[in-house]
Design a protein around this motif. Structure first.
Motif, PDB file in Angstrom:
ATOM      1  N   GLY B 101       9.166   1.597 -14.755  1.00 62.56           N
ATOM      2  CA  GLY B 101       9.717   0.582 -15.661  1.00 62.56           C
ATOM      3  C   GLY B 101      10.593   1.195 -16.729  1.00 62.56           C
ATOM      4  O   GLY B 101      11.511   1.956 -16.443  1.00 62.56           O
ATOM      5  N   ASP B 102      10.303   0.886 -17.969  1.00 58.03           N
ATOM      6  CA  ASP B 102      11.063   1.428 -19.082  1.00 58.03           C
ATOM      7  C   ASP B 102      10.097   1.943 -20.142  1.00 58.03           C
ATOM      8  O   ASP B 102       8.890   1.829 -20.008  1.00 58.03           O
ATOM      9  CB  ASP B 102      12.010   0.357 -19.646  1.00 58.03           C
ATOM     10  N   ARG B 103      10.657   2.490 -21.195  1.00 60.74           N
ATOM     11  CA  ARG B 103       9.843   3.190 -22.188  1.00 60.74           C
ATOM     12  C   ARG B 103       8.801   2.264 -22.820  1.00 60.74           C
ATOM     13  O   ARG B 103       7.658   2.640 -23.018  1.00 60.74           O
ATOM     14  CB  ARG B 103      10.753   3.773 -23.274  1.00 60.74           C
ATOM     15  N   GLN B 104       9.199   1.044 -23.145  1.00 60.19           N
ATOM     16  CA  GLN B 104       8.251   0.123 -23.762  1.00 60.19           C
ATOM     17  C   GLN B 104       7.126  -0.223 -22.793  1.00 60.19           C
ATOM     18  O   GLN B 104       5.958  -0.285 -23.179  1.00 60.19           O
ATOM     19  CB  GLN B 104       8.966  -1.167 -24.207  1.00 60.19           C
ATOM     20  N   VAL B 105       7.478  -0.429 -21.538  1.00 67.96           N
ATOM     21  CA  VAL B 105       6.464  -0.744 -20.525  1.00 67.96           C
ATOM     22  C   VAL B 105       5.512   0.448 -20.354  1.00 67.96           C
ATOM     23  O   VAL B 105       4.303   0.291 -20.244  1.00 67.96           O
ATOM     24  CB  VAL B 105       7.139  -1.117 -19.183  1.00 67.96           C
ATOM     25  N   ARG B 106       6.067   1.637 -20.374  1.00 69.35           N
ATOM     26  CA  ARG B 106       5.221   2.830 -20.196  1.00 69.35           C
ATOM     27  C   ARG B 106       4.275   3.041 -21.369  1.00 69.35           C
ATOM     28  O   ARG B 106       3.244   3.681 -21.230  1.00 69.35           O
ATOM     29  CB  ARG B 106       6.092   4.082 -20.009  1.00 69.35           C
ATOM     30  N   ASN B 107       4.632   2.515 -22.524  1.00 70.57           N
ATOM     31  CA  ASN B 107       3.727   2.641 -23.676  1.00 70.57           C
ATOM     32  C   ASN B 107       2.531   1.717 -23.571  1.00 70.57           C
ATOM     33  O   ASN B 107       1.551   1.887 -24.299  1.00 70.57           O
ATOM     34  CB  ASN B 107       4.479   2.355 -24.983  1.00 70.57           C
ATOM     35  N   ARG B 108       2.586   0.709 -22.717  1.00 71.02           N
ATOM     36  CA  ARG B 108       1.476  -0.230 -22.621  1.00 71.02           C
ATOM     37  C   ARG B 108       0.808  -0.238 -21.249  1.00 71.02           C
ATOM     38  O   ARG B 108      -0.413  -0.334 -21.135  1.00 71.02           O
ATOM     39  CB  ARG B 108       1.941  -1.667 -22.923  1.00 71.02           C
TER      40      ARG B 108
ATOM     41  N   PRO C  57       7.367   2.020 -29.526  1.00 71.62           N
ATOM     42  CA  PRO C  57       8.074   0.781 -29.188  1.00 71.62           C
ATOM     43  C   PRO C  57       7.363   0.005 -28.079  1.00 71.62           C
ATOM     44  O   PRO C  57       6.973   0.594 -27.060  1.00 71.62           O
ATOM     45  CB  PRO C  57       9.456   1.253 -28.720  1.00 71.62           C
ATOM     46  N   MET C  58       7.165  -1.260 -28.317  1.00 72.10           N
ATOM     47  CA  MET C  58       6.552  -2.119 -27.315  1.00 72.10           C
ATOM     48  C   MET C  58       7.246  -3.464 -27.357  1.00 72.10           C
ATOM     49  O   MET C  58       7.838  -3.847 -28.369  1.00 72.10           O
ATOM     50  CB  MET C  58       5.068  -2.300 -27.611  1.00 72.10           C
ATOM     51  N   ASP C 131      16.315   2.656 -21.673  1.00 72.55           N
ATOM     52  CA  ASP C 131      16.185   1.875 -20.432  1.00 72.55           C
ATOM     53  C   ASP C 131      15.500   0.532 -20.624  1.00 72.55           C
ATOM     54  O   ASP C 131      15.599  -0.332 -19.770  1.00 72.55           O
ATOM     55  CB  ASP C 131      15.476   2.707 -19.340  1.00 72.55           C
TER      56      ASP C 131
END
Ligand SMILES: Cc1cc2nc3c(=O)[nH]c(=O)nc-3n(C[C@H](O)[C@H](O)[C@H](O)COP(=O)(O)OP(=O)(O)OC[C@H]3O[C@@H](n4cnc5c(N)ncnc54)[C@H](O)[C@@H]3O)c2cc1C
Ligand code: FES
Ligand code: FES
Lengths: 804, 266, 156
Positions: B101-108, C57-58, C131
């Motif tokens: 996915g992307d960075r935000q998705v990978r954080n959750r 960031p989320m 991304d």
């Protein structure tokens, strides 16, 4: 003769806050609007909360084409929080359909077919997402939940979504009024002359091209908030829109029959438009209509899925194009036949896009003596198609530049040579397709782009790439656009149902501070800065002392809004004209103060000076005197310093340039990377290079997006929208691009005082052909369909082994 | 979104108990798939049991002298991607997690959520299958070969909770992903590994029944671990997915190219 | 059924009750009136709603508010110190990294969340790291320049 200023250094190397002689015009001034956007203080439509707010949700057709047998709303009406539910049956007879603002008269002399576009479906739905009912509730969630309880009994009908299918005999008819689905057949140019050119041609290049359907995808979804006041029987509409006055005019005069002066339309901060927010849409019209019935403000904000289904889409042409050349590669004639999708209904400017803004541009930058173009506009069971960044001109450039590049390859002529051989060099130049270019220097931009792209070093890079097993290609695109829409009389003779002038008001306050009111609208373009620069430059006051107000029919005299790269050329000029009136009046006041005659006073650098002396009064003192007229020629002059001007351009403006794209292709997977993209453009004079570059970058991203990634796809059998979310519609991301190389050359526009041409669409117009030409160059293919996905490129690589 | 009850148990027993008590309940991990589905009305559980307060489901442990790594079900993708332990022992797994996915998705988003969801285009299933990992649940240990059962289908029983996944450390491994340009999920993803039991090749994104192993490639690699050994092996397109984004034929071709590149990289 | 909910938003403690189904973005834009956090899609892809949760960031559109229980949330409204822009905000302004401004809050916060992740990231690394954020206006060119300078200024 053209006045060509060649700047040696790329514009991006210029200093950050240079103030050139002549003041703020031409300077890279940081944007005034940024402070609020960067701190979350922007006010977009969905951010506006009104007292007693209610929320709307629309029930939309899940079918591409269906008859509504029955509609039951009782369950929805009884759901928690629901205030009202309205369907097409509730809309009074007096309410009209959504109008189309441009009448195209067909080659047969008959007007285009204009089937009614009801604001809520009546009897039939004609595309997935066609609104059927509105549910109004205390909260957005309640409205949405109740909308699911509206029970619609549909009888599904066969649908057509592809223009080729729609033209087939026996195809299902989208409208009874157009049994063959044809809206109009229209032509431009001299057919006999074109045919004669082909008869004597040494070489003919023929291409079948599809210009893929796109979804504009401004990141802010469409939204509105409509409220009615019983106190004075008036309406206020907040709407994410690019031209609030036009929105109001169309809504009041053509649809709802409301007194225009009783409706105020405010387009507050708008999160991008790219054309899709020009139009009058059903949703805001229904909300305005319903706001009086419910007596409370109604807010609607599209979910992205609704945007995909119901925003006006762009492009969607199928074209057969031919270019006739003599043995030396000189163009003799061009023939183009295009079928253009209109979608299920005619959107606000739909009809003029594939005609007036398309066929007229087919001369490109070249002396092609004979051109003929025939356009068939077709209804399909899809969302309406209208202007999307570039609007007609990207499609025209794609035809011309694909033809030119292909002809050059077929005839073994270098890409720059074939262009040089055919460039228009004398101005003004009347094309065979109805336009007269005022000025330009196409070779300067071609040379500039070749320098930026380091064309000289390309062979080496290609060789190096080959060693790594990669293919490299270079693609050129020399585009032209007609901007600065538009001389109203010309537009009117071509079918426009509105004027295309612009209005501006310059209000000087007693302290010398200035508020500028413009009918143009900014949704990213930076008007608050650029327009302030223009005024600051002329009045010799600080940019910080000028505020620019846009997007409110309640505050601005009139306006036609922002589209077609018209803001600076038309809106900016209107403001300049108003400033001229301010200066003229100020000169009279100053003359009175200095006890000389008007003719002896000149204005420069913020001072009114007696010619040949250093006796002067500053602008601020004149402003104060105008409002405190103690020592004032009251017998000859009204007090106050507030002027309005309307400007109607005498011609279009013609920005032009050359874009060069370099791609690297992995032949095993078809993956295509843009390794460099160079654009050298001529936008005439430039007010703020930083903003202009930003416009170019954004346009390029959309153009490259069209070429490589984006496609709106409907299922050919069911008519369902297959690319209904970002899961399936490929939006360009940062890693899809390199940093762009941009530069400008300047031939000032000859017919507006700023010498400006407009820059908003150039990138989207030039880029697609450059990318596809580069892929064809790399692979040896004659054509590859847009978007050139990896699979498509992989296939053309296989089919063309050894041809590059 | 439909209303639902919410609990945030602090012990495993309470979590599994809550799930067992309500057949319409779902565990909530990062929510990156579940909440997205609930928003679109594709899923409407009556109760969410949030796993966020269960520290035993988090973290990365090196097992048996470095022979294996155990990753807690609630470990977010970003943590796996950045983990020194994972990077040093199974770099391919860290790289895979860093490409989801992307960075935000990978954080959750979490490992457990990804596996329980079993999206046919998800990345982790390729690593779990390619590395012959073991999925540890509150009830049992499930071998990768027995875990994936088709599109969005796994061997998990209702209420069964993934606690962690144990990845044996391979001799070599690599993952090559060809992204769907719109969604960024795998159009095709190929995980290759040289494991103690021999080579494994797992493919995600392409199969019409979800993630799968390519036995013919594994046999060829067993004879000769080289990209060349795979050159003549074709995955039959008839078993692959054809959609808006790619034909089965193209996917079959990509499986071959990516497998060769992964072997060369490993 | 509402449940008790406490967290810190932009440095200020907030204690209230919410419905479990409330998304974090709905909570921020609604009761807290922090409308700088935007919604641009319904499939958790555009990144306009990005906020920092405990510094990371989320996407606030794809998490329940309740999942931020006890967390430290930063929205775009919480970046500037009075009139002084955060270095990342200042860099966006200087490099014209925004046009319509709609993607901007998410883009800026996503960029701020990159700090400390990679030392002096290259242009390619920055492009990859963005991304999760769409911008339809800028073509990303100036955003990349802004992020590069903003990150440098943050560590300076
Ligand atoms: C924009 C976007 C892009 C994405 N791109 C990719 C991609 O490229 N590749 C990819 O692989 N994935 C991708 N994903 C999916 C992402 O990796 C998710 O994080 C993952 O699929 C689900 O993990 P989660 O922790 O968010 O689980 P949740 O969404 O919380 O849960 C998913 C399902 O798993 C169940 N579940 C969760 N944890 C457990 C457990 N421990 N035991 C049993 N059941 C459990 C839940 O009940 C639910 O049914 C993307 C998601 C988004 C929003
Ligand atoms: S609103 Fe688009 S990702 Fe959250
Ligand atoms: S600035 Fe408009 S979307 Fe990014």
């Amino acid at each position: 003769m053209t006045d060509t200023t060649v700047r040696e250094k790329p514009a991006s190397a210029a200093p950050q806050r240079a103030t050139k002689p002549g003041g703020p015009i031409g300077a890279r001034i940081e944007r005034k609007e940024d402070a609020r956007f960067l701190t979350g203080a922007g006010q977009y439509t969905d951010d506006v909360a009104l007292p007693h707010q209610t929320y709307a949700s629309f029930v939309r057709s899940p079918h591409a084409h269906a008859r509504i047998r029955a509609l039951r709303v009782d369950a929805a009406k009884g759901a928690p929080g629901v205030i009202a539910v309205y369907t097409g049956a509730d809309i009074p007879q007096s309410v009209g359909g959504l109008p189309c603002g441009w009448l195209i008269t067909g080659s047969d002399g008959k007007p285009m077919k204009e089937p009614k576009h009801p604001i809520l479906a009546q009897g039939k739905v004609r595309h997935v997402g066609d609104p059927v009912a509105i549910v109004i509730a205390e909260s957005a969630a309640q409205a949405k939940e109740a909308a699911q309880l509206v029970d619609v009994d549909y009888e599904a009908l066969p649908a057509v979504v592809d223009v080729r299918d729609a033209m087939r005999k026996g195809a299902p008819a989208v409208h009874d009024e157009a049994p063959d689905n044809v809206c109009y057949v229209w032509a431009l140019g001299d057919k006999a002359a074109a045919d004669a050119a082909f008869a004597k041609a040494a070489h003919v290049t023929t291409l079948q091209l599809v210009n893929n359907r796109l979804i504009p995808n401004a990141i802010e979804p469409r939204a509105c908030n409509a409220t009615y006041s019983r106190a004075d029987d008036s309406y206020t509409l907040y709407v994410a829109n690019q031209n609030p006055h036009v929105e109001r005019l169309l809504m009041t005069a053509f649809v709802l029959g409301l007194p225009e002066h009783k409706v105020r339309v405010i387009a507050p901060d708008v999160g991008g438009g790219f054309g899709s927010k020009i139009y009058l849409y059903a949703e805001e019209t229904v909300c305005v209509w319903a706001s009086k019935l419910v007596g409370r403000p109604i807010k609607w904000t599209a979910e992205r899925g609704e945007s995909f289904q119901s925003d006006a889409h762009g492009r969607d042409h199928v074209t057969r194009a031919e270019l006739a050349l003599d043995k030396d590669g000189r163009f003799l004639g061009m023939r183009v036949q295009t079928t253009a999708a209109m979608g299920a209904y005619l959107s606000t400017f739909a009809s003029c896009i594939p005609t007036i803004l398309y066929a007229t541009l087919l001369a490109g930058q070249y002396r092609t003596p004979a051109i003929h173009c025939e356009v068939t506009a077709v209804f399909t069971n899809t969302a309406p198609v209208d202007a999307y960044r570039g609007a007609g001109r990207p499609e025209a450039t794609y035809v011309v530049e694909r033809l030119v590049a292909t002809a050059a390859r077929e005839m073994g002529i270098a890409q720059d040579q074939i262009r040089r051989r055919n460039f228009i060099r004398e101005f003004p130049y009347a094309t065979p397709v109805a336009l007269t270019y005022d000025t330009g220097d196409y070779e300067a931009c071609l040379d500039g782009a070749m320098k930026l792209a380091d064309v000289a070093g390309f062979a080496k890079r290609k060789e190096e790439a080959a060693k790594r097993g990669k293919l490299r290609g270079l693609g050129y695109s020399s585009y032209i656009e007609a901007c600065g829409l538009a001389p109203s009389n010309v537009a009117g003779s071509l079918g426009a149902r509105a004027g295309l002038f612009e209005a501006g008001e310059v209000r000087v306050h007693p302290t010398g501070k200035v508020t500028v009111f413009t009918g143009s609208h900014s949704h990213g373009q930076g008007h608050e800065t650029t327009f302030a620069q223009v005024v600051a430059g002329r009045l010799g006051i600080a940019v910080e002392d000028i505020d620019v107000v846009h997007g409110d029919t309640g505050r601005i005299p009139f306006g036609m809004g922002t589209y077609g790269s018209r803001s600076i050329a038309v809106g900016g000029t209107a403001i300049m004209k108003a400033v001229d009136k301010i200066v003229a009046k100020g000169r009279k006041i100053a003359a009175h103060l200095m006890e000389v005659s008007d003719a002896d006073v000149e204005f420069a650098d913020g001072k009114f000076t007696v010619k040949g002396t250093d006796k002067n009064v500053p602008f601020a003192q004149v402003a104060l005197t105008a409002y405190v007229p103690h020592n004032y020629p009251l017998d000859k002059l009204e007090p106050g310093l507030d002027e309005t001007a309307f400007y109607d351009p005498t011609n279009f403006t013609y920005p032009a340039g050359t874009h060069i794209c370099e791609v690297e292709i992995d032949p095993q997977t078809g993956e295509t990377k843009i390794v460099a993209f160079s654009a050298c453009d001529d936008f005439g004079n430039i007010i703020n290079p930083m903003i202009v570059e930003g416009q170019v970058h954004g346009g390029l991203a959309q153009g490259i997006g069209q070429a490589l990634l984006e496609a709106c796809v409907y299922d050919r059998d069911s008519g369902q929208l297959l690319t209904g979310s970002y899961m399936d519609y490929a939006m360009p991301r940062a890693a899809d691009f390199p940093s762009f190389r941009v530069d400008t050359r300047v031939t000032p526009c000859t017919h507006n005082p700023l010498g400006v041409k407009g820059c908003g669409e150039a990138g989207a117009i030039g880029a697609p052909a450059a990318v596809i030409n580069a892929i064809c160059d790399a692979t040896g293919a004659k054509d590859v369909a847009m978007p050139a996905t990896s699979e498509r490129v992989w296939r053309v690589v296989r089919e063309n082994q050894g041809r590059a | 979104m439909q209303p639902f009850a919410y609990s945030e148990p602090t012990t495993l027993a309470k979590a599994t108990g809550a799930a067992a008590a309500n057949a319409d309940s779902r565990y909530l991990a990062g929510g990156q798939s579940l909440i997205a589905a609930m928003k679109l009305g594709l899923s409407a559980p009556a109760e969410l049991v949030d796993l966020a307060r269960l520290p035993e489901l988090r973290g990365i442990k090196v097992e048996g002298n470095g022979a294996a790594l155990t990753v807690g079900a609630m470990t977010p993708h970003a943590e796996v991607a950045a983990s020194m332990e994972v990077g040093a022992r199974i770099a391919a797994l860290a790289a895979l997690a860093g490409g989801i996915g992307d960075r935000q998705v990978r954080n959750r988003g979490t490992l457990g959520g990804s596996l329980a969801n079993d999206d046919p285009a998800a990345d982790y299933p390729a690593a779990v299958l390619g590395l012959a990992a073991t999925v540890n649940t509150n009830k049992r240990q499930i071998a990768a070969d027995d875990f994936f059962k088709g599109l969005f289908e796994t061997a998990l029983a209702p209420g069964e909770l993934i606690m962690s996944v144990t990845f044996p450390v391979p001799k070599k491994a690599a993952y090559r992903k060809f992204r769907n340009p719109a969604s960024r999920f795998a159009l095709v993803g190929v995980f290759v590994a040289q494991t103690a039991q021999g080579p494994r090749v797992a493919v995600t994104g392409a199969g019409s029944r979800g993630v799968f192993r390519v036995k013919s490639m594994e046999q060829a690699l067993a004879r000769d671990w080289s990209a060349k050994a795979l050159e003549s092996i074709l995955v039959p397109a008839s078993e692959l997915q054809s959609d808006l984004h790619a034909s089965a034929e193209y996917r079959a071709h990509l499986v071959g190219v990516l497998a060769q590149r992964a072997v060369a990289e490993a | 059924m509402k449940i008790p909910f406490s967290l810190t938003v932009n440095g200020k403690p907030v204690s209230t009750e919410i419905e479990p189904r409330a998304l974090l973005v709905e909570f921020l834009r609604g009761p807290l009136q922090l409308t700088g956090t935007h919604v641009g899609c319904d499939t958790a892809q555009c990144g306009a709603c990005t906020v920092l949760v405990d510094g990371k960031p989320m996407k606030s559109c794809n998490m329940l508010a309740i999942q931020a229980q006890g967390a430290n949330v930063t929205t775009i409204e919480g970046l500037a110190q009075g009139d002084a822009l955060h270095p990342m905000q200042a860099a966006f302004r200087k490099h014209h990294g925004l046009q319509c401004g709609f993607c901007t809050p998410g883009m800026v916060l996503s960029a701020v969340g990159l700090a400390g992740q990679v030392k002096q990231p290259s242009e390619a690394q920055i492009r990859e790291a963005l991304d999760g954020n769409f911008c339809r206006c800028t073509g990303y060119h100036n955003i990349v320049k802004a992020v590069q300078e903003g990150l440098a200024d943050m560590t300076a």
